[in-house]
Design an enzyme around this catalytic site. Structure first.
Site, PDB file in Angstrom:
ATOM      1  N   HIS A   1      15.447  -2.755  -9.113  1.00 22.43           N
ATOM      2  CA  HIS A   1      14.759  -3.994  -9.503  1.00 22.43           C
ATOM      3  C   HIS A   1      14.224  -4.846  -8.342  1.00 22.43           C
ATOM      4  O   HIS A   1      14.795  -4.888  -7.257  1.00 22.43           O
ATOM      5  CB  HIS A   1      15.736  -4.863 -10.305  1.00 22.43           C
ATOM      6  CG  HIS A   1      16.922  -5.264  -9.463  1.00 22.43           C
ATOM      7  ND1 HIS A   1      16.987  -6.445  -8.794  1.00 22.43           N
ATOM      8  CD2 HIS A   1      18.058  -4.595  -9.157  1.00 22.43           C
ATOM      9  CE1 HIS A   1      18.112  -6.517  -8.123  1.00 22.43           C
ATOM     10  NE2 HIS A   1      18.788  -5.397  -8.327  1.00 22.43           N
TER      11      HIS A   1
ATOM     12  N   HIS B   1       5.485   5.432   2.002  1.00 18.90           N
ATOM     13  CA  HIS B   1       5.928   6.714   1.432  1.00 18.90           C
ATOM     14  C   HIS B   1       7.443   6.637   1.225  1.00 18.90           C
ATOM     15  O   HIS B   1       8.197   6.437   2.179  1.00 18.90           O
ATOM     16  CB  HIS B   1       5.584   7.857   2.402  1.00 18.90           C
ATOM     17  CG  HIS B   1       5.806   9.219   1.840  1.00 18.90           C
ATOM     18  ND1 HIS B   1       5.014  10.287   2.171  1.00 18.90           N
ATOM     19  CD2 HIS B   1       6.724   9.707   0.979  1.00 18.90           C
ATOM     20  CE1 HIS B   1       5.424  11.377   1.538  1.00 18.90           C
ATOM     21  NE2 HIS B   1       6.480  11.046   0.810  1.00 18.90           N
TER      22      HIS B   1
ATOM     23  N   GLY C   1       0.682  13.110   2.801  1.00 11.97           N
ATOM     24  CA  GLY C   1       1.964  12.419   2.936  1.00 11.97           C
ATOM     25  C   GLY C   1       2.046  11.476   4.108  1.00 11.97           C
ATOM     26  O   GLY C   1       2.744  10.457   4.056  1.00 11.97           O
TER      27      GLY C   1
END
Ligand SMILES: CC(C)(COP(=O)(O)OP(=O)(O)OC[C@H]1O[C@@H](n2cnc3c(N)ncnc32)[C@H](O)[C@@H]1OP(=O)(O)O)[C@@H](O)C(=O)NCCC(=O)NCCS
Length: 200
Positions: free
Chosen positions: A124, A133, A54
């Protein structure tokens, strides 16, 4: 993130092999799946890889170490959903992990080795550069530009920019959990709160 990545692989009908950095890390792994040592990875080059780490800087370092010698794929949970042509846009990159319930609408370009964690929503026309991340439940509200190595914390919202001026989160910047970003964030900084303010 390794177990989460492995779980996605299982769901896709693959049998994951996990990599431990060294013997100490190997002994610390508490589950029974197949784990190999990093130094033995050269024997597994016919397999596809992702980097289930991560932390952006560590994921980047590992990616750079193995670029050219391993094949990296995008690992996409079957419950992730995509708007028109969006999955194809994401698949132009490599090493991206899309976790359960993540939702993309359309028009978002994605670099390499990003993580879109559980239930993240990416509206969008965003630009997501590499080694980013997006933590669980975070929301990019459209026309957002996440620069290389930045981290959007769990449940944070980055308000929308516009077609001509995206809302920018700078390189390597961390947006804290639950923050609401209403202005551009500088690079190499930490932002938190509602509305988000620079705290470091
Ligand atoms: C914002 C963050 C990066 C700050 O971490 P840090 O640099 O270690 O900072 P500290 O814990 O020392 O906190 C510094 C100050 O910010 C405040 N703060 C920390 N996180 C905050 C948050 N999410 N929202 C609001 N304030 C926050 C602290 O209360 C502290 O305030 P004080 O100086 O008045 O006491 C971290 O708390 C965070 O939110 N990380 C993201 C976690 C996450 O999303 N994880 C998902 C894993 S997939």
């Amino acid at each position: 993130m390794a177990r989460e990545a492995g779980d996605i692989a299982w769901l896709l009908g693959l049998e994951p092999v996990y990599i431990a950095r060294d013997e100490i890390e190997l002994r610390a792994w508490s589950f029974s799946h197949q784990v190999i040592l990093e130094r033995d990875v050269e024997h597994y080059t016919d397999m596809p890889f992702v980097i289930g780490i991560g932390e952006n800087t560590i994921r980047k370092a590992v990616a750079e170490r193995f670029k050219g010698s391993l094949t990296f794929i995008n690992l996409i949970h079957p419950s992730a959903t995509f708007g028109f042509a969006q999955r194809e846009l994401l698949e132009q990159g490599e090493g991206n992990i899309v976790a359960a319930g993540a939702r993309f609408t359309s028009g978002t370009t994605v670099g390499n080795f990003c993580i879109f964690n559980q239930n993240a929503t990416i509206a969008h026309d965003c630009i997501v550069e590499s080694y980013v991340h997006v933590a669980p439940g975070a929301n990019l509200s459209g026309n957002v530009h996440l620069k290389t190595g930045c981290w959007v914390g769990a449940g944070a919202v980055v308000n929308q920019g516009s077609n001509s001026q995206k809302r920018v989160v700078g390189e390597n910047t961390v947006v804290g959990s639950g923050a609401i970003v209403i202005k551009d964030c500088e690079a190499n900084a930490v932002y938190a709160g509602v509305p988000a303010k620079r705290i470091k």
